[in-house]
Design an enzyme around this catalytic site. Structure first.
Site, PDB file in Angstrom:
ATOM      1  N   ASP A  12       0.597  -1.142  -0.556  1.00 59.89           N
ATOM      2  CA  ASP A  12      -0.178   0.409  -0.030  1.00 59.89           C
ATOM      3  C   ASP A  12       0.426   1.647   0.206  1.00 59.89           C
ATOM      4  OD1 ASP A  12      -2.483   1.466   0.391  1.00 59.89           O
ATOM      5  OD2 ASP A  12      -2.828   1.371   1.907  1.00 59.89           O
ATOM      6  N   GLY A  15       0.664   4.912  -4.282  1.00 61.49           N
ATOM      7  CA  GLY A  15      -0.467   6.594  -4.818  1.00 61.49           C
ATOM      8  C   GLY A  15      -0.090   7.670  -4.210  1.00 61.49           C
ATOM      9  N   ARG A  25      -0.195  10.101  -9.321  1.00 58.30           N
ATOM     10  CA  ARG A  25      -0.416   8.967  -8.165  1.00 58.30           C
ATOM     11  C   ARG A  25       0.512   7.570  -9.244  1.00 58.30           C
ATOM     12  NH1 ARG A  25      -4.353   7.487  -4.832  1.00 58.30           N
ATOM     13  NH2 ARG A  25      -4.323   5.593  -6.082  1.00 58.30           N
ATOM     14  N   THR A  58     -10.006  -7.011  -6.206  1.00 59.21           N
ATOM     15  CA  THR A  58     -11.508  -7.152  -7.235  1.00 59.21           C
ATOM     16  C   THR A  58     -12.602  -5.478  -7.121  1.00 59.21           C
ATOM     17  OG1 THR A  58     -12.867  -8.427  -5.591  1.00 59.21           O
ATOM     18  CG2 THR A  58     -12.615  -9.724  -6.835  1.00 59.21           C
ATOM     19  N   ASN A  60     -10.424  -3.183  -6.505  1.00 59.86           N
ATOM     20  CA  ASN A  60      -9.493  -1.569  -7.816  1.00 59.86           C
ATOM     21  C   ASN A  60      -9.964  -1.044  -8.530  1.00 59.86           C
ATOM     22  OD1 ASN A  60      -6.103  -3.043  -6.253  1.00 59.86           O
ATOM     23  ND2 ASN A  60      -7.673  -1.521  -4.930  1.00 59.86           N
ATOM     24  N   TRP A  61     -10.887  -1.980  -9.116  1.00 57.86           N
ATOM     25  CA  TRP A  61     -12.002  -1.781 -10.044  1.00 57.86           C
ATOM     26  C   TRP A  61     -12.506  -0.269 -10.294  1.00 57.86           C
ATOM     27  CZ3 TRP A  61     -11.583  -4.107 -14.752  1.00 57.86           C
ATOM     28  CH2 TRP A  61     -10.933  -5.218 -14.592  1.00 57.86           C
TER      29      TRP A  61
HETATM   30  C1  FPP Z   1      -2.221   0.089  -3.325  1.00 59.51           C
HETATM   31  O1  FPP Z   1      -2.050   1.525  -3.332  1.00 59.51           O
HETATM   32  C2  FPP Z   1      -1.183  -0.801  -4.546  1.00 59.51           C
HETATM   33  C3  FPP Z   1      -1.899  -0.852  -5.691  1.00 59.51           C
HETATM   34  C4  FPP Z   1      -3.133  -0.807  -5.692  1.00 59.51           C
HETATM   35  C5  FPP Z   1      -1.563  -1.613  -6.710  1.00 59.51           C
HETATM   36  C6  FPP Z   1       0.051  -1.985  -6.630  1.00 59.51           C
HETATM   37  C7  FPP Z   1       0.525  -2.518  -7.526  1.00 59.51           C
HETATM   38  C8  FPP Z   1       1.935  -2.756  -7.932  1.00 59.51           C
HETATM   39  C9  FPP Z   1       2.725  -2.604  -6.321  1.00 59.51           C
HETATM   40  C10 FPP Z   1       2.511  -2.265  -9.148  1.00 59.51           C
HETATM   41  C11 FPP Z   1       1.879  -2.832 -10.486  1.00 59.51           C
HETATM   42  C12 FPP Z   1       2.053  -4.501 -10.501  1.00 59.51           C
HETATM   43  C13 FPP Z   1       1.771  -5.209 -11.436  1.00 59.51           C
HETATM   44  C14 FPP Z   1       2.439  -6.968 -11.954  1.00 59.51           C
HETATM   45  C15 FPP Z   1       0.546  -4.879 -12.229  1.00 59.51           C
HETATM   46  P1  FPP Z   1      -2.517   2.598  -3.406  1.00 59.51           P
HETATM   47  O2  FPP Z   1      -2.532   2.958  -4.810  1.00 59.51           O
HETATM   48  O3  FPP Z   1      -3.387   2.349  -2.017  1.00 59.51           O
HETATM   49  O4  FPP Z   1      -1.739   3.655  -2.582  1.00 59.51           O
HETATM   50  P2  FPP Z   1      -2.625   5.232  -1.510  1.00 59.51           P
HETATM   51  O5  FPP Z   1      -2.658   4.159  -0.637  1.00 59.51           O
HETATM   52  O6  FPP Z   1      -1.437   5.536  -1.331  1.00 59.51           O
HETATM   53  O7  FPP Z   1      -3.267   5.631  -2.638  1.00 59.51           O
END
Ligand code: FPP
Length: 228
Positions: A12, A15, A25, A58, A60-61
């Protein structure tokens, strides 16, 4: 001293990292992907046998289309840039999740990655992709009903999860400062030791990982029993 054999990570904070450093992000996701490559290497050094990474849930969509599309683009980028090296380094890659309802162009890539790396033994890296623990459990119960199993026990449920034949994680790490499971491996994490890091995923380093593994080795795990 008992070393962990399986570490699961909720990566996590991508972003927030991207916004802070690039006002974007998606840049955080890009750097998060770079960190995945590093952490796989660190886990091999620490003789970890399984590493499960939450790459797309699921839920994240529900993010803006631009971000969802970028994550799928990154997946293809990951395959192009890293697959040969990972395969040469004897890394087995598996995917868990609802792999039916994902973009069509990703399906043959996933199939190829799993097929080509299936005999590799340095480490098994499991990508949770379009994964949600509740839907995994519902899916397992549907299979059990369909197969008309007479006795339902824990082994049968485990065998009907996406993680069949993968041992349960010993350690769960969540970066980014939040303390929740976010629908990740709810069955499999029953006895995992939970670790939370305030660092955002792109900043999570080898020394952070080593500190957690060291702490794990000092814990007496009782699994509901008593200490001798
Ligand atoms: C959570 O951070 C992270 C994700 C939803 C995606 C994780 C993906 C990767 C590390 C790279 C992609 C790798 C592949 C193989 C597709 P967040 O976006 O929720 O962060 P935030 O809490 O700061 O918004």
């Amino acid at each position: 001293m008992i070393l962990p054999s399986h570490i699961a990570i909720i990566m996590d904070g991508n972003g927030r990292w991207g916004l802070k450093n690039y006002n974007d992000r998606n840049k955080g996701h890009y750097h998060g992907l770079q960190n995945i490559n590093k952490v796989i290497g660190h886990c091999i050094k620490l003789k970890i046998k399984y590493l499960t990474l939450y790459t797309f849930s699921t839920e994240n969509w529900n993010r803006p289309k631009k971000e969802v599309n970028y994550l799928f683009y990154l997946f293809k980028y990951f395959y192009k840039k890293n697959f040969n090296k990972l395969n040469k380094n004897n890394i087995r890659i598996k995917f868990i999740g609802d792999l039916i309802n994902i973009p069509k162009d990703l399906k043959p890539i996933i199939k190829k990655i799993q097929e080509k790396t299936k005999k590799n033994i340095a480490i098994t890296v499991v990508f949770a992709f379009n994964y949600g623990a509740k839907s995994e459990l519902v899916n397992a119960f549907k299979n059990i009903l369909k197969n008309k199993n007479k006795t339902i026990n824990e082994e049968l449920v485990s065998d009907n999860l996406y993680t069949k034949n993968i041992p349960d994680p010993d350690i769960l790490i969540r970066t980014g400062g939040e303390k929740r499971l976010s629908n990740f491996l709810l069955w499999q994490l029953s006895y995992a030791e939970l670790f939370f890091s305030d660092k955002n995923w792109p900043d999570f380093s080898f020394s952070d990982l080593k500190r957690i593994v060291r702490k794990f080795t000092s814990i007496k795990r009782k699994f509901g029993g008593l200490n001798e």
